[in-house]
Design an enzyme around this catalytic site. Structure first.
Site, short mmCIF file in Angstrom:
data_model
loop_
_atom_site.label_atom_id
_atom_site.label_comp_id
_atom_site.label_asym_id
_atom_site.label_seq_id
_atom_site.Cartn_x
_atom_site.Cartn_y
_atom_site.Cartn_z
N TYR A 28 20.85 20.74 -44.89
CA TYR A 28 19.82 19.74 -45.16
C TYR A 28 19.05 19.41 -43.87
O TYR A 28 17.81 19.42 -43.87
CB TYR A 28 20.49 18.49 -45.74
CG TYR A 28 19.57 17.35 -46.07
CD1 TYR A 28 18.77 17.38 -47.20
CD2 TYR A 28 19.53 16.20 -45.27
CE1 TYR A 28 17.94 16.32 -47.52
CE2 TYR A 28 18.71 15.14 -45.59
CZ TYR A 28 17.91 15.20 -46.72
OH TYR A 28 17.10 14.13 -47.03
N ASP B 142 15.06 6.93 -51.96
CA ASP B 142 14.74 7.00 -50.54
C ASP B 142 13.43 6.28 -50.27
O ASP B 142 12.37 6.81 -50.59
CB ASP B 142 14.65 8.46 -50.11
CG ASP B 142 14.49 8.65 -48.61
OD1 ASP B 142 14.16 7.68 -47.90
OD2 ASP B 142 14.68 9.78 -48.15
N ASP C 21 21.75 8.38 -44.46
CA ASP C 21 21.78 8.90 -45.83
C ASP C 21 23.20 8.87 -46.37
O ASP C 21 24.16 9.16 -45.63
CB ASP C 21 21.25 10.33 -45.89
CG ASP C 21 19.73 10.40 -45.81
OD1 ASP C 21 19.08 9.36 -45.59
OD2 ASP C 21 19.19 11.51 -45.97
#
Length: 134
Positions: free
Chosen positions: A24, A48, A109
């Protein structure tokens, strides 16, 4: 399943999760929006930042990540990550640039994974004041 098999299965998932988080970060720097979307399960959700509308289709994910992948400059750098069970939490810095302007953000995250090692949900912790013009 024995304790040893259960531990091995958990270690295998942890290895897959670690690899996906690393991929990622790399894809935020070098990949396409489609490649990033490929890391997600078909029924995944992305929030997000937390508190915004949830994206839950591949088309929405590709559109979302295209904002980053279409930048003239983009560099993501992993600061730290923790993996436990089916969840990864990690902080990274993303520097982007386009049209002579540069920005930096450092979100945290939270990704939850399915048994195949695909991201089933991602929630990003950051607020507008975290986006800094360089």
């Amino acid at each position: 399943m024995t304790v040893e098999q259960d531990n091995a299965a958990g270690a295998d998932l942890a290895d897959r999760i670690t690899a996906v988080v690393d991929a990622y970060i790399d894809l935020l720097t070098n990949g396409t929006a489609e490649q990033i979307a490929d890391l997600y399960a078909s029924d995944a959700t992305v929030e997000d930042p937390i508190g915004t509308d949830v994206r839950n289709t591949r088309e929405q994910l590709v559109e979302f990540y295209s904002v980053i992948t279409n930048m003239d400059e983009r560099t993501a750098t992993l600061k730290w990550k923790k993996v436990a069970g089916d969840t990864a939490v990690f902080e990274f810095t993303l520097v982007t640039g386009t049209s002579g302007m540069r920005f930096e953000i450092t979100p945290v995250d939270i990704m939850v994974f399915d048994e195949a090692g695909k991201v089933s949900s991602m929630r990003a912790v950051w607020q507008a004041s975290d986006l800094v013009q360089l």
